[in-house]
Design an enzyme around this catalytic site. Structure first.
Site, short mmCIF file in Angstrom:
data_model
loop_
_atom_site.label_atom_id
_atom_site.label_comp_id
_atom_site.label_asym_id
_atom_site.label_seq_id
_atom_site.Cartn_x
_atom_site.Cartn_y
_atom_site.Cartn_z
N ASN A 30 0.85 -1.20 0.00
CA ASN A 30 0.00 0.00 0.00
C ASN A 30 0.88 1.24 0.00
OD1 ASN A 30 0.47 0.93 2.86
ND2 ASN A 30 -0.34 -1.13 3.26
N ARG A 31 0.28 2.42 0.00
CA ARG A 31 1.01 3.68 -0.21
C ARG A 31 1.63 4.30 1.03
NH1 ARG A 31 -0.05 4.98 -5.35
NH2 ARG A 31 -2.04 4.27 -6.22
#
Ligand code: C5P
Length: 221
Positions: A30-31
């Site tokens: 994820n970011r």
């Protein structure tokens, strides 16, 4: 020894994303940049705490004055966190992947020419915050984050209960806020006492204020 309001206190902080392998060369991620979690670990150390940071894969440096354990997967993160109990406080900031790939392949998955793409089956990861919040060796103060794109307050209040946390730091991670991966944050502090709205500030300032709030809360514990 260390000086400051958190001198003599042990802290566990998680930060960053987790990488969940699909096969030896591919993963789901994820970011999360790790900036908020790393800043919190550093801020707690500046107040005198003995801090262990359990970090997923990030591209930022280990904070100074902190012991950093590097992990990849959620399951590794859980093991590292539990290995640091008992502790006086835990701040779970990591964006832990909710799911891993069930039965990740131990060889690189080959393209099947004409055979179509493979199907990935997911399995639930351990909830590390919930594990710590309900642990027989539960820290005196357990803090979690709630990154949401909708129904922020309601989700944060539910998280407080369900995860056994004392404080939830709620933030809106909708793409237009630029929070995920960015340098600024706008949070709400959710506890049994109600909801406190903090103005937009840098992640370092959020960390500073949160560490001060934690010191104050632990002061009476
Ligand atoms: O349920 P949700 O992922 O929104 O909860 C966010 C909070 O729970 C964060 O504090 C995060 O670090 C923690 N968490 C965790 N382990 C998971 C999922 C979330 O520690 N598997």
């Amino acid at each position: 020894g260390a000086k400051g309001p958190l001198a003599g206190r042990t802290a566990i902080v998680t930060s960053g994303p987790t990488h969940e392998p699909i096969d030896p060369v591919r993963y789901i991620a994820n970011r999360s940049s790790g900036r908020q979690g790393h800043a919190i670990a550093a801020a707690l150390a500046r107040l005198g705490a003995d801090v262990t940071l359990v970090s997923g894969p990030v591209s930022i440096a280990d904070p100074s004055g902190v012991r950093t354990i590097h992990v990849e997967r959620a399951e590794e993160m859980r093991v590292a966190v539990e290995s640091q109990l008992p502790a006086d406080l835990a701040v779970m900031v990591a964006a832990v992947a909710d799911w891993r790939v069930a039965g990740a392949a131990d060889q690189k998955i080959k393209k099947r020419h004409g055979g179509g793409p493979p199907t990935l089956e997911l399995a639930e990861n351990p909830d590390i915050l919930k594990t710590v919040g309900h642990h027989p060796q539960r820290p005196k103060l357990v803090v979690g984050f709630a990154a949401e794109t909708q129904d922020l307050d309601q989700n944060a209040l539910q998280k407080l209960q369900r995860k056994g946390a004392d404080l939830i730091v709620a933030n809106d991670v909708s793409p237009e806020t630029g929070v995920m991966g960015g340098r600024r944050n706008r949070v709400k502090i959710v506890s049994a006492n109600g909801i406190q709205d903090w103005p937009d500030m840098s992640k370092d300032e959020v960390a500073e204020r949160l560490a001060a709030l934690i010191a104050e809360r632990l002061g009476d514990a």
